[in-house]
Write a protein that holds these residues in place. Structure first.
Motif, PDB file in Angstrom:
ATOM      1  N   PHE A 137       1.061  -1.046  -0.027  1.00 47.98           N
ATOM      2  CA  PHE A 137      -0.010   0.059   0.011  1.00 47.98           C
ATOM      3  C   PHE A 137       0.697   1.116   0.149  1.00 47.98           C
ATOM      4  N   LEU A 300      -7.272   3.768  -1.782  1.00 50.92           N
ATOM      5  CA  LEU A 300      -6.468   3.155  -1.048  1.00 50.92           C
ATOM      6  C   LEU A 300      -7.143   2.386   0.113  1.00 50.92           C
ATOM      7  N   VAL A 304      -7.295  -1.290   1.598  1.00 47.88           N
ATOM      8  CA  VAL A 304      -7.004  -1.764   2.853  1.00 47.88           C
ATOM      9  C   VAL A 304      -8.071  -2.424   3.662  1.00 47.88           C
TER      10      VAL A 304
END
Length: 317
Positions: A137, A300, A304
């Motif tokens: 990430f 993003l 996650v």
């Protein structure tokens, strides 16, 4: 990082009668060994904060020693801990694996915990962060934000899972990105790190992932001075400059200490090698810089969330 070469101190920290403590159960007293110092504001400080969390939650005496970097010193420190009634000892780093595997048989009533290694005895536990995903990430953020299509990883060692993760994440986000990797071969060698940083900058890298707790702060400060960018490491380093630190890959070491102490107090701490990830609440992404557009940040964060629920990274879906 300032190395402690002189007098090694042991400090007792205890608070009694503050609030309602959790039952300490099997947990009596806790000792912490650090190879350098608790004042580095990154790895060592995280361990110290974890020790304080244990002290606060369980209302037990806690002790720590700095500069514990060889087996003779560690053995002597553990004997002192034993004399004080300590039955849970944290060695804050991978270097304690060989030391603990060697001496633990002499202290059968104590349990030893260290990081990133192979626990070979019944009274030893090794803790490892599953850090591939956090690197992935962080790499996505770098791949999105680079203006030169060149990003750099300033790693400590080849075995760090976050390094491959970062590489894969950057490539997933940006098919045109070039990821350059340099290895310091030490967590704390600031001089080598800065020399390698200059190489990466000369090659055009505009975002650096300084994946070494002993040198990442001076690296980020240098990047700030040069108007370049960083992905923070271990701690949420957004406070070093929201115009420099785009986000951070955070390991909540202090929270993991508390988890381990809870398991130990309940006689549920397993020996052997244990692994922890986002799903365990001990890894996360830090704050995002205002430079990172909201749409990408939300995207993003959704990735996650998906990883936490499925265990799959975006390139695995």
């Amino acid at each position: 990082m300032v190395k402690r070469l002189g007098l090694i101190l042991i400090i007792t920290i205890f608070i009694s009668g503050c609030g309602q403590p959790a039952t300490s159960g099997h947990l009596k007293k806790v000792g912490l060994l650090v190879p350098e110092t608790i004042s580095d504001q990154v790895w060592g400080t995280k361990g110290y904060k974890g020790l304080l969390k244990i002290q606060s939650k369980f209302q037990v005496d806690v002790f720590y020693k700095e500069g514990m970097d060889n087996e003779a010193a560690v053995s002597l420190a553990v004997k002192e801990f034993q004399d004080k009634g300590v039955n849970l000892v944290f060695g804050h780093g991978s270097e304690y694996g060989p030391f603990f595997n060697s001496i633990s048989g002499d202290f059968p009533d104590m349990h030893f915990v260290f990081f990133n290694g192979d626990a070979k005895e019944d009274n030893i536990t090794s803790l490892s962060f599953e850090s591939h995903a956090m690197g992935f990430f962080g790499g996505m953020a770098a791949g999105k934000m680079t203006e030169t299509n060149k990003v750099g990883i300033l790693a400590a060692f080849e075995w760090q899972p976050e390094i491959n993760g970062f590489y894969e994440g950057a490539a997933f986000q940006n098919k045109n990105v070039d990821v350059e990797i340099r290895y310091v071969q030490h967590w704390d060698d600031i001089n080598t790190a800065m020399s390698l940083l200059n190489e990466l900058i000369e090659e055009g890298a505009d975002i650096i992932y300084p994946a070494g707790d002993g040198y990442n702060i001076p690296v980020i400060e240098e990047l700030k001075d040069k108007g370049l960018y960083a992905i923070g490491y271990i701690s949420d380093q957004s406070d070093m400059g929201e115009g420099t630190v785009l986000t951070s890959t955070v390991q909540h070491v202090d929270t993991l200490y508390e988890v381990v102490a809870q398991r130990f107090s309940e006689k549920e701490l397993e020996s052997g090698n244990l692994y922890f990830d986002f799903q365990d609440g001990v890894i996360d992404m830090g704050d995002f810089s205002p430079l990172v557009e909201d749409e990408f940040r939300k995207n993003l964060q959704e990735h996650v969330k998906t990883y936490k629920s499925t265990g799959k990274l975006p390139n695995q879906l």
